[in-house]
Design a protein around this motif. Structure first.
Motif, PDB file in Angstrom:
ATOM      1  N   LEU C   4       0.826  -1.198   0.000  1.00 49.98           N
ATOM      2  CA  LEU C   4       0.000   0.000   0.000  1.00 49.98           C
ATOM      3  C   LEU C   4       0.863   1.253   0.000  1.00 49.98           C
ATOM      4  N   LYS C   5       1.984   1.175   0.713  1.00 46.81           N
ATOM      5  CA  LYS C   5       2.816   2.363   0.849  1.00 46.81           C
ATOM      6  C   LYS C   5       3.590   2.647  -0.436  1.00 46.81           C
ATOM      7  N   ASP C   6       4.115   1.627  -1.028  1.00 49.18           N
ATOM      8  CA  ASP C   6       4.988   1.831  -2.187  1.00 49.18           C
ATOM      9  C   ASP C   6       4.766   0.726  -3.203  1.00 49.18           C
ATOM     10  N   PRO C   7       3.609   0.722  -3.860  1.00 52.86           N
ATOM     11  CA  PRO C   7       3.265  -0.422  -4.716  1.00 52.86           C
ATOM     12  C   PRO C   7       4.239  -0.611  -5.875  1.00 52.86           C
ATOM     13  N   LEU C   8       4.788   0.506  -6.358  1.00 54.22           N
ATOM     14  CA  LEU C   8       5.621   0.390  -7.545  1.00 54.22           C
ATOM     15  C   LEU C   8       6.876  -0.426  -7.270  1.00 54.22           C
ATOM     16  N   LYS C   9       7.531  -0.099  -6.136  1.00 54.87           N
ATOM     17  CA  LYS C   9       8.797  -0.767  -5.829  1.00 54.87           C
ATOM     18  C   LYS C   9       8.542  -2.245  -5.538  1.00 54.87           C
ATOM     19  N   VAL C  10       7.464  -2.519  -4.784  1.00 53.42           N
ATOM     20  CA  VAL C  10       7.159  -3.901  -4.437  1.00 53.42           C
ATOM     21  C   VAL C  10       6.911  -4.714  -5.711  1.00 53.42           C
ATOM     22  N   THR C  11       6.087  -4.157  -6.585  1.00 49.32           N
ATOM     23  CA  THR C  11       5.787  -4.873  -7.835  1.00 49.32           C
ATOM     24  C   THR C  11       7.039  -5.032  -8.677  1.00 49.32           C
ATOM     25  N   ALA C  12       7.849  -3.969  -8.742  1.00 44.81           N
ATOM     26  CA  ALA C  12       9.054  -4.033  -9.564  1.00 44.81           C
ATOM     27  C   ALA C  12      10.001  -5.097  -9.029  1.00 44.81           C
ATOM     28  N   ASP C  13      10.151  -5.139  -7.694  1.00 41.88           N
ATOM     29  CA  ASP C  13      11.041  -6.144  -7.104  1.00 41.88           C
ATOM     30  C   ASP C  13      10.538  -7.555  -7.396  1.00 41.88           C
ATOM     31  N   TRP C  14       9.204  -7.702  -7.296  1.00 38.38           N
ATOM     32  CA  TRP C  14       8.597  -9.005  -7.547  1.00 38.38           C
ATOM     33  C   TRP C  14       8.846  -9.447  -8.995  1.00 38.38           C
ATOM     34  N   PHE C 281      -0.963  16.617   0.737  1.00 37.92           N
ATOM     35  CA  PHE C 281      -2.149  17.124   1.418  1.00 37.92           C
ATOM     36  C   PHE C 281      -2.056  16.764   2.901  1.00 37.92           C
ATOM     37  N   PHE C 282      -1.443  17.632   3.682  1.00 39.57           N
ATOM     38  CA  PHE C 282      -1.319  17.467   5.137  1.00 39.57           C
ATOM     39  C   PHE C 282      -0.784  16.095   5.537  1.00 39.57           C
ATOM     40  N   GLY C 283       0.224  15.629   4.819  1.00 39.48           N
ATOM     41  CA  GLY C 283       0.851  14.373   5.231  1.00 39.48           C
ATOM     42  C   GLY C 283       0.094  13.128   4.839  1.00 39.48           C
ATOM     43  N   LEU C 284      -1.099  13.287   4.257  1.00 40.02           N
ATOM     44  CA  LEU C 284      -1.874  12.109   3.863  1.00 40.02           C
ATOM     45  C   LEU C 284      -1.151  11.283   2.804  1.00 40.02           C
ATOM     46  N   GLU C 285      -0.292  11.977   2.026  1.00 44.14           N
ATOM     47  CA  GLU C 285       0.352  11.281   0.919  1.00 44.14           C
ATOM     48  C   GLU C 285       1.335  10.229   1.406  1.00 44.14           C
ATOM     49  N   GLN C 286       1.773  10.365   2.664  1.00 41.19           N
ATOM     50  CA  GLN C 286       2.744   9.394   3.173  1.00 41.19           C
ATOM     51  C   GLN C 286       2.084   8.067   3.512  1.00 41.19           C
ATOM     52  N   VAL C 287       0.747   8.070   3.698  1.00 41.67           N
ATOM     53  CA  VAL C 287       0.056   6.865   4.156  1.00 41.67           C
ATOM     54  C   VAL C 287       0.132   5.784   3.085  1.00 41.67           C
ATOM     55  N   SER C 288      -0.252   6.153   1.880  1.00 45.90           N
ATOM     56  CA  SER C 288      -0.272   5.156   0.822  1.00 45.90           C
ATOM     57  C   SER C 288      -0.068   5.853  -0.516  1.00 45.90           C
ATOM     58  N   ALA C 289       0.654   5.188  -1.394  1.00 48.49           N
ATOM     59  CA  ALA C 289       0.876   5.773  -2.717  1.00 48.49           C
ATOM     60  C   ALA C 289      -0.445   5.954  -3.444  1.00 48.49           C
ATOM     61  N   PHE C 290      -1.397   5.048  -3.204  1.00 51.04           N
ATOM     62  CA  PHE C 290      -2.687   5.150  -3.884  1.00 51.04           C
ATOM     63  C   PHE C 290      -3.406   6.431  -3.478  1.00 51.04           C
ATOM     64  N   LEU C 291      -3.306   6.731  -2.179  1.00 50.98           N
ATOM     65  CA  LEU C 291      -3.945   7.945  -1.684  1.00 50.98           C
ATOM     66  C   LEU C 291      -3.300   9.181  -2.323  1.00 50.98           C
ATOM     67  N   ALA C 292      -1.958   9.139  -2.438  1.00 47.78           N
ATOM     68  CA  ALA C 292      -1.250  10.275  -3.033  1.00 47.78           C
ATOM     69  C   ALA C 292      -1.705  10.501  -4.479  1.00 47.78           C
ATOM     70  N   VAL C 293      -1.826   9.391  -5.227  1.00 48.00           N
ATOM     71  CA  VAL C 293      -2.273   9.523  -6.615  1.00 48.00           C
ATOM     72  C   VAL C 293      -3.690  10.092  -6.656  1.00 48.00           C
ATOM     73  N   ALA C 294      -4.536   9.607  -5.722  1.00 46.34           N
ATOM     74  CA  ALA C 294      -5.910  10.104  -5.691  1.00 46.34           C
ATOM     75  C   ALA C 294      -5.935  11.602  -5.400  1.00 46.34           C
ATOM     76  N   ILE C 295      -5.080  12.053  -4.468  1.00 43.22           N
ATOM     77  CA  ILE C 295      -5.037  13.484  -4.148  1.00 43.22           C
ATOM     78  C   ILE C 295      -4.623  14.278  -5.377  1.00 43.22           C
ATOM     79  N   LEU C 296      -3.570  13.795  -6.052  1.00 47.95           N
ATOM     80  CA  LEU C 296      -3.095  14.518  -7.233  1.00 47.95           C
ATOM     81  C   LEU C 296      -4.200  14.606  -8.287  1.00 47.95           C
ATOM     82  N   PHE C 297      -4.887  13.472  -8.506  1.00 40.86           N
ATOM     83  CA  PHE C 297      -5.910  13.484  -9.559  1.00 40.86           C
ATOM     84  C   PHE C 297      -7.086  14.363  -9.160  1.00 40.86           C
ATOM     85  N   PHE C 298      -7.397  14.374  -7.870  1.00 40.83           N
ATOM     86  CA  PHE C 298      -8.475  15.252  -7.408  1.00 40.83           C
ATOM     87  C   PHE C 298      -8.122  16.713  -7.702  1.00 40.83           C
TER      88      PHE C 298
END
Lengths: 102, 169, 399, 117
Positions: C4-14, C281-298
């Motif tokens: 959840l935190k860093d999906p890209l790196k996890v997937t890339a490593d996998w 957005f007030f540190g919310l982006e650190q919780v999960s990369a998905f949330l960060a993307v959602a904030i940016l798209f919003f």
């Protein structure tokens, strides 16, 4: 690693092509296109020497930027002259613009 | 043959072919578009040489401005859509000879020079070409004078070119 | 949790593990993973593009007191897919005398110039895209390719309207690039880097509070750059029918159309990234990369909505007014703002944060106020001059 | 590997997707060209002459002013990047640089060369 000589040969070829264009084309705009090619080959040389020399010495890149400015100025004035000549003489063929004043 | 050599050869060959088309094609609009292809090839060469800033500036200035200016100028100075008459002047053989001589001379010069075997050194850690450029352009013991003179040159070109191109009725 | 935190790196490593198991060299595996990631991102963008068609149609109909697409599927949601099928099976005509190569290349380049913009978009703290240290200029470089595709389309169609439309559009695009470049220098000054990722990370206070005027200028220049109303001189349908893309049909026209919508959304995104903190957005982006993307798209959607709002509210400006507005108002103001910001930045270098932010904000407001005052008094004088000339004219001439 | 590899991949994918879409349309769409269909579109009226029309030189003037300022911002970007660590001297230099160019803009404005008509 690509040897330095390849870049130099490449830029020499680009320069020669530009030289041919500048010397042989009849259209004034085409002559300026040839000059652009020559200026670009100079830039390739400058950047290649920057990369293969001391990279902390940024002189090559500074000169490239200066060449960008010179090229911009050259194109701006050159094409303005071409347009002005076209307006007065209705031609852009270099051979036909043979009067000393108009 | 390593991968970067292959990339370089492909890009260089494409660029040179495009450059040849610039000077030989009859249709000037096509020549301008081939020039854009050439300029893009040179931008890729800059990127291969790790000069990121210059690669992008090449696209912004040359393709985004100079090439567009060329296209405008071609369209402003044509009587009709087709080109008539030969595109090369009477002395084109002489020009070709001179260009070939220039290439051979330069190639011999490169061949005979001992410095060509130089290899590119690795970048020092923390080296950033853009901030190095920023330093060089404004520090008084480097290139501050060219920096200011460049703006004078640009203004001179602007004023001169606009004055020449402006249609006074 | 890591995923959840860093999906890209996890997937890339996998994936890297799998490819290494196949005996693939690490370099090639990395390139392949990069290719796959980019392909998925671009495919998602195209899917987003399809939805943007629906959103745009729905929003414009609301602005015009209509319902908009409502027949195909719930709320007309299937409508854009029906449109795509229509585009796919529509006959593609090439006008007589067209320059075939350039004619076919133009829509491809137009779409490409939008898609490559996403190379530098930082989607989340862990997904910075290609973190080039020249991101700001990269946006302009992609825009240059877009201008090129327009002039290509206009010239190769062998149509008067196309050519005139392309010329106008490119003249406007070029002109408004200057204020845009100039205000892009302002986040660069604050950050000390041109990298879009670095600019996002430097925004502990959103740059809109430091440079509100710059944000406004960027938005105006972006709208002009997009060729949308009120700056849609290139495709003024009442006089040029559709401008540079008039001779295109089927999927080639679809590429221009989809490219325009996606570019509008992308510039909404860049507006958010440069001035509204991007994914932050007030540190919310650190919780999960998905949330960060959602904030940016919003945030990008809000920017896009404002661009639509402007488009469907304002009338088209005449081209001479448009260029005069750029060169005689926007560009000088942008330069004055740049000089003020540089000066204030140096003067307040050692000041506490509240003074720095306040000083920057007030200097922006001051520049905006003075420039508006100057513009107002100049235009009043101009109007009085014209009206005075009219009043002194003989009666006969006035009808 | 530098990050330019990924930009190159982006260019590649950005090329593949529109080419794929247009290619798919090319496969699926009917192809029955005829001279009427292929006429250049001019609101139903037959085209007179070729598409060549004389343009105003004013387009060139605006492109020219753009070119000069474009190059100028290229000089300013490295300056802006280093501004925080260079101090007042660099700021003054940059301001002089911009002011010189504004003089050029003011000249063309004063002489009425930025007018459209």
């Amino acid at each position: 690693m690509v040897p330095l000589s390849w870049y130099l040969i490449f830029s020499a070829a680009l320069f020669s092509i530009g030289l041919f264009g500048a010397l042989s084309r009849r259209n004034l705009v085409a002559i300026l296109l040839g000059i652009e090619l020559m200026l670009n080959s100079v830039n390739v040389n400058l950047v290649a020497f920057w990369r293969y020399g001391d990279v902390t010495n940024i002189t090559g890149q500074v000169f490239t930027i200066i060449v960008f400015a010179v090229a911009a100025a050259e194109v701006a004035v050159g094409l303005a002259l071409v347009i002005s000549v076209y307006r007065k003489r209705n031609t852009v063929i270099a051979d036909e613009i043979d009067m000393l004043k108009f | 043959m390593t991968i970067d050599k292959i990339i370089f050869l492909i890009v260089a060959a494409g660029t040179l072919i495009a450059a040849l088309r610039v000077v030989t094609t009859g249709n000037l609009i096509h020549a301008a578009f081939w020039l854009i292809a050439t300029l893009f090839g040179v931008a890729v060469i800059f990127a291969v040489l790790h000069a990121s800033f210059l690669a992008v500036v090449q696209v912004v200035v040359y393709i985004g401005a100079i090439a567009i200016l060329f296209i405008f100028a071609v369209m402003l100075t044509r009587k009709d859509m087709r080109d008539q008459g030969p595109q090369l002047n009477r002395n084109w053989g002489f020009g070709a000879l001179l260009a070939a001589l220039a290439f051979v001379g330069l190639a011999l010069l490169v061949h005979g020079w001992s410095g060509v075997t130089k290899t590119a050194s690795a970048f020092p850690s923390g080296f950033d070409a853009v901030s190095a450029l920023g330093n060089a352009l404004v520090s008084p013991d480097a290139y501050v004078l060219p920096f200011e003179v460049a703006s004078v040159l640009l203004v001179a070109a602007l004023v001169g070119a606009v004055y020449v191109a402006y249609n006074r009725k | 949790m890591d995923f959840l935190k860093d999906p890209l790196k996890v997937t890339a490593d996998w994936l890297l593990g799998i490819f290494a198991g196949w005996g693939m060299p690490e370099l090639w595996a990395n390139v392949l993973i990069g290719f796959l990631g980019i392909f998925i991102l671009v495919a998602l963008l195209m899917a987003l593009d399809i939805i943007l068609v629906w959103i745009e149609r729905k929003v414009v109909s609301r602005f015009q007191s209509r319902i908009g697409p409502n027949r195909v599927g719930p709320f007309g949601l299937i409508q854009p897919f029906a449109d795509i099928i229509k585009l796919l099976i529509k006959e593609d005509t090439t006008p007589e005398g067209a320059d075939k190569t350039l004619y076919n290349l133009a829509p491809i380049l137009s779409m490409m110039s939008v898609l490559i913009l996403w190379a530098v978009v930082p989607l989340a703290p862990s997904i910075l895209g290609v973190d080039l240290n020249i991101g700001a200029l990269y946006i302009i470089a992609a825009g240059a390719i877009g201008a090129l595709s327009i002039i290509m389309a206009g010239w190769s169609s062998n149509n008067k309207y196309s050519l005139i439309g392309a010329f106008r559009e490119v003249a406007v695009m070029l002109s408004f690039e200057i204020p845009m470049l100039t205000v892009m220098l302002i986040p660069t000054i604050f950050t000390g880097s041109m990298g879009i990722g670095a600019i996002t990370q430097a925004q502990d206070t959103w740059f809109v509070f430091l440079a509100p005027l710059a944000a406004v200028i960027f938005l105006i220049a972006a709208i002009a750059e997009l060729g949308r109303a009120p700056f849609d001189m290139g495709e003024a349908e009442s006089e040029l029918i559709s401008g540079y893309n008039i001779e295109y049909s089927g999927m080639k026209f679809g590429m221009f159309y989809a490219g325009e919508l996606l570019r509008a959304f992308t510039f909404g995104g860049f507006w958010a990234i440069l001035f509204f903190g991007g994914y932050r957005f007030f540190g919310l982006e650190q919780v999960s990369a998905f949330l960060a993307v959602a904030i940016l798209f919003f945030k990008a959607f809000i920017g896009y909505w404002i661009i639509m709002w402007v488009k469907y509210t304002l009338l088209r400006i005449r081209i001479d007014h448009m260029l005069a507005f750029n060169w005689k108002f926007l560009t000088p103001v942008a330069f004055v703002l740049l000089m003020t910001t540089a000066l204030m930045n140096a003067l307040l270098a050692n000041a506490p944060a509240w003074l720095y932010i306040g000083g920057m904000f007030l200097s922006n407001i001051l520049v905006a106020w003075i420039s508006l005052e100057v513009a107002r008094s100049t235009s009043r004088r101009e109007r009085e001059r014209v009206e005075g000339a009219k009043a002194s004219m003989p009666e006969v001439a006035q009808h | 590997m530098s990050s330019w590899v990924y930009v190159g991949l982006f260019l590649l994918v950005g090329l593949i997707i529109p080419v794929g879409a247009i290619g798919a349309a090319w496969v699926l769409a009917p192809k029955k060209p005829n001279p009427i269909k292929q006429m250049t579109y001019e609101c139903g009226i037959e085209t007179v002459g070729d598409s060549w029309v004389q343009f105003k030189a004013q387009y060139y003037i605006f492109a020219l002013v753009f070119l000069i300022f474009d190059v100028e911002t290229v000089f300013l970007f490295p300056w802006a990047v280093k501004l925080n660590s260079l101090g007042m001297f660099a700021v003054i230099e940059g301001i002089i640089f911009i002011l010189i160019l504004i003089v050029g803009l003011a000249y063309t404005w004063r002489k009425g060369m930025l007018e459209w008509v």
